[in-house]
Design an enzyme around this catalytic site. Structure first.
Site, PDB file in Angstrom:
ATOM      1  N   SER A   1     -13.759   6.560   8.837  1.00  0.00           N
ATOM      2  CA  SER A   1     -13.005   5.475   9.467  1.00  0.00           C
ATOM      3  C   SER A   1     -11.537   5.590   9.077  1.00  0.00           C
ATOM      4  O   SER A   1     -11.195   5.498   7.898  1.00  0.00           O
ATOM      5  CB  SER A   1     -13.554   4.113   9.018  1.00  0.00           C
ATOM      6  OG  SER A   1     -14.898   3.979   9.420  1.00  0.00           O
TER       7      SER A   1
ATOM      8  N   GLU B   1      -6.986   3.905   6.198  1.00  0.00           N
ATOM      9  CA  GLU B   1      -7.907   3.915   5.065  1.00  0.00           C
ATOM     10  C   GLU B   1      -7.738   5.173   4.223  1.00  0.00           C
ATOM     11  O   GLU B   1      -7.752   5.096   3.003  1.00  0.00           O
ATOM     12  CB  GLU B   1      -9.354   3.785   5.557  1.00  0.00           C
ATOM     13  CG  GLU B   1     -10.355   3.651   4.436  1.00  0.00           C
ATOM     14  CD  GLU B   1     -11.727   3.195   4.914  1.00  0.00           C
ATOM     15  OE1 GLU B   1     -12.718   3.602   4.301  1.00  0.00           O
ATOM     16  OE2 GLU B   1     -11.804   2.424   5.893  1.00  0.00           O
TER      17      GLU B   1
ATOM     18  N   ARG C   1     -12.607  -2.531   0.202  1.00  0.00           N
ATOM     19  CA  ARG C   1     -12.018  -1.191   0.225  1.00  0.00           C
ATOM     20  C   ARG C   1     -10.836  -1.065  -0.737  1.00  0.00           C
ATOM     21  O   ARG C   1      -9.855  -0.369  -0.459  1.00  0.00           O
ATOM     22  CB  ARG C   1     -11.579  -0.811   1.646  1.00  0.00           C
ATOM     23  CG  ARG C   1     -12.684  -0.819   2.678  1.00  0.00           C
ATOM     24  CD  ARG C   1     -13.767   0.224   2.371  1.00  0.00           C
ATOM     25  NE  ARG C   1     -14.838   0.115   3.360  1.00  0.00           N
ATOM     26  CZ  ARG C   1     -15.910  -0.669   3.228  1.00  0.00           C
ATOM     27  NH1 ARG C   1     -16.064  -1.405   2.132  1.00  0.00           N
ATOM     28  NH2 ARG C   1     -16.831  -0.714   4.171  1.00  0.00           N
TER      29      ARG C   1
END
Length: 346
Positions: free
Chosen positions: A239, A338, A160
Site C-alpha cells: 500500500s 506509507e 502505522r
C-alpha cells in the site's frame, strides 16, 4: 560480515528500483549489526538500514553512505513467548507460528519484509496489528551508544506508526518479542469484514488457524500483495498511501465534496474518522492499471504503485504525485506515503 562497494540496491527491494549504495554491509549477527552502526556513526557517515526492502523507495542516485542490510536469523519459541531476530522473513514467521498452533499474527500472513521492520511501521492488515502482541523490542540506541529493551507500551504504537518511525535516526531494531495465544488451534477473533465474508463467518468468531492464514493469502494474492517475481503487480511497496485520518472539521469538508457518494468511514481516536485511500484514488479517476508508462497502478488494487519492469524511482514518484494531487483536488484530502523515501520525497 560482507562488505561491498558501489553495490546495486534495486534487487534488495520489492519495487526493484533505485540506484546503488556507495557501501553495502550485510550483517548476520546482532554483534555485526551493532559494529556496523557504530563504525558508520563514528565516521559521521550517512546510514540506511534495510531488511526485506518491502517498504522502501530508493532514489535513482542511490545512497551515498553505508547501507546496512540486516540478515540475522533466530526464531525462539518458549510456550507462547516468541523471540525473533530482526532479519527473520516475516511471512515465514507467520507460517511457523500457525504450524505451531499459536494465534496472534495469523492475519498478517503474506506480508513481505523482515521481522525487525514490523514494529517500526506497526504493521497491520485484516484487523490485526503487531502492536497487540509485541511485549518487547530490543534495539541499538545510537544516541546512547548501547542496546536497550523497550516494552510494548514504550514503543509508542499507533496507526502505522511507532517511536522508531518517529525518530528513524535513533534506533536499529535487533530483536522483537511477542506473546502469542494458544486457543486450541483457533484464531484470534475475525475482525475484518472482508475476511469474515471470505471465511463464511460473522465478525468476532474464531476459525481454524490454517484456514485464517490461507484466507488472507488468497485475499492478498487477489490484490497482487503476495510476492511473485513473474507478476509485475507484485513489484510494489504494498500500500503506497496510508488511509487518511480526518479531524471533525476535515471530515465535514470531505463529506461536502462527496456529491451524493458514500465513502468508507471508520471511527478513529480523538473524535477523528478514518477513510479509505483506495476508495479516494479510484473515485478521483485513477482506476486499476492507471498509467501509460513504466510505472502504473496495479491491475489488481488501486493502492499499489508498481514497476512494470523498467521503471525508475522518478517514474514511480511522478505517478504518485499525480495521484496525490488528483485526490486533493477532488476531495480536499492529502494522501501520505506509507513507504520510506530514501534520497527522494513526495
Amino acid at each position: 560480515m560482507l562488505v561491498q562497494h558501489d553495490a546495486p540496491l534495486a534487487p534488495l527491494t520489492t519495487l526493484r528500483l533505485g540506484g546503488p549504495a556507495r557501501r553495502l554491509v550485510t550483517a548476520t549477527t546482532d554483534a555485526e549489526v551493532v559494529s556496523a552502526v557504530r563504525e558508520a556513526d563514528a565516521a559521521g557517515e550517512p546510514l540506511l538500514v534495510i531488511g526485506g526492502g518491502s517498504n522502501l523507495v530508493i532514489g535513482d542516485a542511490g545512497f551515498g553512505g553505508t547501507v546496512l542490510r540486516i540478515a540475522t536469523t533466530g526464531f525462539e519459541l518458549d510456550g507462547t513467548a516468541l523471540e525473533l531476530a530482526a532479519g527473520e522473513v516475516w511471512a515465514e514467521v507467520v507460517a511457523r507460528t500457525v504450524d505451531k498452533g499459536l494465534a496472534g499474527i495469523e492475519f498478517l500472513a503474506g506480508i513481505p519484509g523482515s521481522a525487525g521492520a514490523t514494529p517500526v511501521q506497526n504493521v497491520g492488515a485484516y484487523g490485526q496489528e503487531v502492536s497487540t502482541g509485541i511485549t518487547e523490542v530490543v534495539a541499538y540506541d545510537r544516541r546512547a551508544g548501547e542496546s536497550v529493551t523497550l516494552t510494548g507500551a514504550e514503543c509508542g504504537f499507533s496507526y502505522r506508526h511507532s517511536r522508531f518511525k518517529a525518530d528513524p535516526e535513533r534506533y536499529v531494531v535487533l530483536r522483537v518479542r511477542f506473546e502469542l495465544e494458544d486457543n486450541g488451534g483457533l484464531s484470534t477473533p475475525v475482525r475484518y469484514a472482508e475476511t469474515a465474508r471470505h471465511l463464511g463467518v460473522e465478525a468476532g468468531e474464531r476459525v481454524d488457524l490454517a484456514a485464517a492464514r490461507d484466507a488472507v493469502l488468497r485475499l492478498r494474492a487477489g490484490k497482487g500483495m503476495v510476492l511473485d517475481a513473474a507478476d509485475h503487480d507484485t513489484w510494489s511497496a504494498g500500500s503506497f498511501f496510508t488511509n487518511p485520518i480526518l479531524t471533525a472539521d476535515q471530515y465535514a469538508d470531505f463529506r461536502a465534496r462527496l456529491d451524493g457518494r458514500t465513502a468508507p468511514a471508520y471511527p478513529a481516536p480523538d473524535g477523528c474518522t478514518k477513510t479509505s485511500a483506495a476508495w479516494l484514488i479510484d473515485q478521483a479517476g485513477f482506476g486499476k492499471g492507471y498509467g501509460a508508462g513504466p510505472a502504473t497502478l496495479s491491475t489488481k488494487h488501486t493502492l499499489a504503485l508498481t514497476n512494470r519492469g523498467a521503471a525508475t524511482a522518478g517514474d514511480l514518484l511522478a505517478l504518485a504525485r499525480e495521484i496525490r494531487d488528483g485526490v486533493r483536488a477532488a476531495f480536499g484530502v492529502e494522501l501520505v506515503n506509507e513507504p520510506v523515501m530514501v534520497g527522494v520525497q513526495l
